[in-house]
Motif scaffolding. Structure first.
Motif, PDB file in Angstrom:
ATOM      1  N   HIS A 176       0.824  -1.208   0.000  1.00  0.00           N
ATOM      2  CA  HIS A 176       0.000   0.000   0.000  1.00  0.00           C
ATOM      3  C   HIS A 176       0.861   1.263   0.000  1.00  0.00           C
ATOM      4  O   HIS A 176       1.018   1.907  -1.027  1.00  0.00           O
ATOM      5  CB  HIS A 176      -0.982   0.006   1.168  1.00  0.00           C
ATOM      6  N   CYS A 177       1.427   1.624   1.165  1.00  0.00           N
ATOM      7  CA  CYS A 177       2.314   2.788   1.232  1.00  0.00           C
ATOM      8  C   CYS A 177       3.747   2.287   1.142  1.00  0.00           C
ATOM      9  O   CYS A 177       4.132   1.381   1.879  1.00  0.00           O
ATOM     10  CB  CYS A 177       2.100   3.527   2.548  1.00  0.00           C
ATOM     11  N   GLY A 178       4.555   2.884   0.254  1.00  0.00           N
ATOM     12  CA  GLY A 178       5.905   2.375   0.030  1.00  0.00           C
ATOM     13  C   GLY A 178       6.978   3.036   0.875  1.00  0.00           C
ATOM     14  O   GLY A 178       8.159   2.740   0.705  1.00  0.00           O
ATOM     15  N   ALA A 179       6.596   3.915   1.798  1.00  0.00           N
ATOM     16  CA  ALA A 179       7.606   4.708   2.509  1.00  0.00           C
ATOM     17  C   ALA A 179       8.592   3.831   3.292  1.00  0.00           C
ATOM     18  O   ALA A 179       9.800   4.043   3.244  1.00  0.00           O
ATOM     19  CB  ALA A 179       6.920   5.708   3.437  1.00  0.00           C
ATOM     20  N   ASP A 180       8.092   2.840   4.011  1.00  0.00           N
ATOM     21  CA  ASP A 180       8.991   2.028   4.834  1.00  0.00           C
ATOM     22  C   ASP A 180       9.885   1.132   3.987  1.00  0.00           C
ATOM     23  O   ASP A 180      11.068   0.972   4.279  1.00  0.00           O
ATOM     24  CB  ASP A 180       8.185   1.170   5.813  1.00  0.00           C
ATOM     25  N   TYR A 217       5.826   8.585  11.447  1.00  0.00           N
ATOM     26  CA  TYR A 217       5.799   7.158  11.139  1.00  0.00           C
ATOM     27  C   TYR A 217       4.364   6.645  11.180  1.00  0.00           C
ATOM     28  O   TYR A 217       3.460   7.304  11.688  1.00  0.00           O
ATOM     29  CB  TYR A 217       6.626   6.379  12.172  1.00  0.00           C
ATOM     30  N   HIS A 218       4.189   5.425  10.683  1.00  0.00           N
ATOM     31  CA  HIS A 218       2.912   4.756  10.881  1.00  0.00           C
ATOM     32  C   HIS A 218       2.693   4.558  12.387  1.00  0.00           C
ATOM     33  O   HIS A 218       3.666   4.342  13.114  1.00  0.00           O
ATOM     34  CB  HIS A 218       2.907   3.396  10.170  1.00  0.00           C
ATOM     35  N   PRO A 219       1.448   4.572  12.831  1.00  0.00           N
ATOM     36  CA  PRO A 219       1.205   4.413  14.274  1.00  0.00           C
ATOM     37  C   PRO A 219       1.750   3.094  14.830  1.00  0.00           C
ATOM     38  O   PRO A 219       2.020   2.989  16.019  1.00  0.00           O
ATOM     39  CB  PRO A 219      -0.324   4.459  14.374  1.00  0.00           C
ATOM     40  N   VAL A 246      -1.712  13.422   1.816  1.00  0.00           N
ATOM     41  CA  VAL A 246      -1.637  13.914   3.201  1.00  0.00           C
ATOM     42  C   VAL A 246      -0.772  12.972   4.033  1.00  0.00           C
ATOM     43  O   VAL A 246       0.096  13.401   4.801  1.00  0.00           O
ATOM     44  CB  VAL A 246      -3.055  14.042   3.794  1.00  0.00           C
ATOM     45  N   HIS A 247      -0.983  11.672   3.855  1.00  0.00           N
ATOM     46  CA  HIS A 247      -0.237  10.632   4.585  1.00  0.00           C
ATOM     47  C   HIS A 247       1.252  10.661   4.197  1.00  0.00           C
ATOM     48  O   HIS A 247       2.127  10.681   5.064  1.00  0.00           O
ATOM     49  CB  HIS A 247      -0.886   9.286   4.238  1.00  0.00           C
ATOM     50  N   GLU A 248       1.532  10.687   2.898  1.00  0.00           N
ATOM     51  CA  GLU A 248       2.932  10.631   2.458  1.00  0.00           C
ATOM     52  C   GLU A 248       3.689  11.910   2.851  1.00  0.00           C
ATOM     53  O   GLU A 248       4.869  11.847   3.203  1.00  0.00           O
ATOM     54  CB  GLU A 248       3.022  10.395   0.951  1.00  0.00           C
ATOM     55  N   VAL A 249       3.027  13.059   2.799  1.00  0.00           N
ATOM     56  CA  VAL A 249       3.690  14.293   3.262  1.00  0.00           C
ATOM     57  C   VAL A 249       3.963  14.189   4.767  1.00  0.00           C
ATOM     58  O   VAL A 249       4.973  14.704   5.255  1.00  0.00           O
ATOM     59  CB  VAL A 249       2.853  15.538   2.893  1.00  0.00           C
ATOM     60  N   GLY A 250       3.098  13.473   5.490  1.00  0.00           N
ATOM     61  CA  GLY A 250       3.388  13.206   6.900  1.00  0.00           C
ATOM     62  C   GLY A 250       4.712  12.470   7.073  1.00  0.00           C
ATOM     63  O   GLY A 250       5.543  12.834   7.906  1.00  0.00           O
ATOM     64  N   HIS A 251       4.937  11.443   6.244  1.00  0.00           N
ATOM     65  CA  HIS A 251       6.240  10.737   6.292  1.00  0.00           C
ATOM     66  C   HIS A 251       7.382  11.689   5.936  1.00  0.00           C
ATOM     67  O   HIS A 251       8.437  11.684   6.581  1.00  0.00           O
ATOM     68  CB  HIS A 251       6.265   9.579   5.289  1.00  0.00           C
ATOM     69  N   TYR A 252       7.182  12.468   4.893  1.00  0.00           N
ATOM     70  CA  TYR A 252       8.215  13.424   4.444  1.00  0.00           C
ATOM     71  C   TYR A 252       8.607  14.359   5.591  1.00  0.00           C
ATOM     72  O   TYR A 252       9.758  14.773   5.708  1.00  0.00           O
ATOM     73  CB  TYR A 252       7.652  14.190   3.246  1.00  0.00           C
ATOM     74  N   TYR A 280      -2.729   6.122   9.332  1.00  0.00           N
ATOM     75  CA  TYR A 280      -3.239   4.772   9.068  1.00  0.00           C
ATOM     76  C   TYR A 280      -3.511   4.592   7.568  1.00  0.00           C
ATOM     77  O   TYR A 280      -3.356   5.529   6.789  1.00  0.00           O
ATOM     78  CB  TYR A 280      -4.556   4.555   9.832  1.00  0.00           C
ATOM     79  N   TYR A 281      -3.937   3.373   7.183  1.00  0.00           N
ATOM     80  CA  TYR A 281      -4.304   3.072   5.798  1.00  0.00           C
ATOM     81  C   TYR A 281      -5.817   3.069   5.594  1.00  0.00           C
ATOM     82  O   TYR A 281      -6.312   2.587   4.574  1.00  0.00           O
ATOM     83  CB  TYR A 281      -3.790   1.677   5.397  1.00  0.00           C
ATOM     84  N   THR A 282      -6.548   3.562   6.565  1.00  0.00           N
ATOM     85  CA  THR A 282      -8.008   3.600   6.499  1.00  0.00           C
ATOM     86  C   THR A 282      -8.472   4.283   5.208  1.00  0.00           C
ATOM     87  O   THR A 282      -7.747   5.089   4.625  1.00  0.00           O
ATOM     88  CB  THR A 282      -8.524   4.390   7.728  1.00  0.00           C
TER      89      THR A 282
HETATM   90 ZN   LIG Z   1       2.815   5.277   5.010  1.00  0.00          ZN
END
Ligand SMILES: [Zn+2]
Length: 407
Positions: free
Chosen positions: A24-28, A230-232, A220-226, A279-281
């Motif tokens: 889903h999210c590739g950040a990690d 982190y994921h919760p 919004v989520h990916e800019v949070g990582h930037y 989250y991935y909600t």
């Molecule tokens: Zn993520």
């Protein structure tokens, strides 16, 4: 801490990995990949924490440049679709989103206005006026999963000065990943930023058929990582071993991928804040950052990404060339054995004001030094080994840097 999934395979093409792992999210995954390729960067970034002494500050507006790297005409998304994403970023980071009412009452007191806004850059790094959008056609499949997307010479698009702009590449990422981002200081500068699949960018055009990820909250989520969130559940698979280093986001072992719970959920012995943007909600069910996350976001903008707040990227052009004053600070050596050399690079003939803080944010010493020349400084013997910060100011520009004393 659990190590990377599929150890030993990360050196292979990430496209192969993503087709298998469905993350889903590739950040990690990308962080693990970069940590292998650039171990020295990974080591440095581990020191970035919540502890930076926050200044009383006004709103920060981050200039955004969107690089549309498209293979099909459909992926060459409209300016309207891009602008719809900016609206979502600004609403969500200011807690002005219209779905705050879905947040369970137990978490209603944990809604933060992060005091961060975004603009589409109105001037480019050379000071020319701009709409903050670049467009390049590519022949490569799923280029968003490859670091090629960051280079014009590799059929992608070059970043704009990543110290002063948030670069967002909008490029095809295949079927398993919706977006990815680089955590501060973990990747080479030309690759620093966020990558989003065009189907999940904004709320109109190509995104309108992408439910449940059709409301712009992937970005919004990916800019949070930037900005170092982190994921919760931490940086690995969701389980109760991990944590996001934020005190007011409960531990969790669920990502809530493609879910939108209608009743309270609990894992790891506490209620889950599945309405949190990290989250991935489903997009429709994401609605909040917390005060603890705000501290971490602001710490990033005072620390490793402090130069964003000095960018002129959101100003109209013709009012001077960027940067007008402070452009950088060096501290050598760092870690330091007790003698170090500061250099403040900025406007010639104007002194720089340095303020030195300990890790708890206590002001220890102030220095007034000339710009653009080395300034040797002997650390007072009263300073214990540990982490310190220096805040440098010149002509309204501010940069903060961490340094470490090891005698
Ligand atoms: Zn993520």
């Amino acid at each position: 801490m659990k190590r990377a999934i599929l150890p030993g395979l990360l050196s292979l093409l990430p496209i192969w990995l993503f087709s298998q792992a469905s993350p889903h999210c590739g950040a990690d995954l990308f962080r693990e990949m970069y940590a292998r390729e650039y171990p020295e960067l990974a080591q440095g970034s581990e020191h970035i924490s919540n502890n930076f002494p926050l200044q009383t500050r006004t709103l920060i507006t981050i200039p955004v440049v969107v690089h549309v790297v498209y293979q099909t005409e459909q992926q060459n998304i409209s300016q309207e679709q891009i602008e719809s994403q900016l609206l979502v970023l600004n609403a969500d980071y200011r807690a002005e989103n219209d779905n705050l009412n879905i947040i369970p009452s137990v978490f209603q007191n944990l809604i933060a206005d992060t005091e961060i806004e975004f603009c589409l850059a109105s001037r480019d790094p050379e000071g020319h006026s701009s709409i903050g959008i670049t467009r390049n056609q590519t022949d490569k499949d799923n280029i968003g999963l490859s670091t090629d997307v960051h280079y014009l010479a590799k059929d992608g698009a070059d970043a704009w000065d990543p110290l002063h702009y948030l670069n967002i590449w909008v490029a095809d990422m295949g079927e398993n990943v919706v977006g990815r981002a680089s955590f501060p200081g973990t990747v080479p500068l030309p690759e620093d930023g966020v990558v989003i699949d065009p189907r999940y960018f904004g709320t109109t055009g190509l995104a309108s058929g992408s439910a449940p990820y059709n409301l712009g909250r992937t970005t919004v989520h990916e800019v949070g990582h930037y900005l170092n969130l982190y994921h919760p559940w931490g940086s690995d698979f969701p389980d109760c071993d991990g944590d996001d280093e934020v005190a007011d986001t409960p531990q969790t072992s669920e990502s809530y991928l493609q879910e939108c719970p209608s009743t309270l959920q609990a894992t790891c012995g506490s209620l889950d804040m599945y309405t949190n943007y990290m989250y991935y909600t489903d997009d429709a069910c994401l609605a909040q950052f917390t005060p603890g996350q705000k501290l971490r976001l602001q710490a990033t903008l005072s620390g490793p990404r402090s130069e964003l707040s000095m960018s002129l990227g959101c100003e109209s052009s013709g009012t001077g060339n960027m940067p007008t004053s402070l452009v950088g600070v060096s501290i050598e050596p760092n870690p330091s054995p007790g003698e170090l050399v500061f250099e403040c690079r900025g406007r010639e003939g104007v002194n720089c004001q340095l303020a030195i803080f300990d890790a708890m944010g206590r002001l220890l010493q102030e220095l007034d030094i000339p710009a653009n020349q080395p300034y040797p400084w002997v650390v007072p013997t009263s300073f214990a080994d540990g982490v310190y910060w220096v805040r440098v100011e010149q002509g309204g520009g501010v940069i903060a840097r961490k340094w470490v004393l090891i005698r």
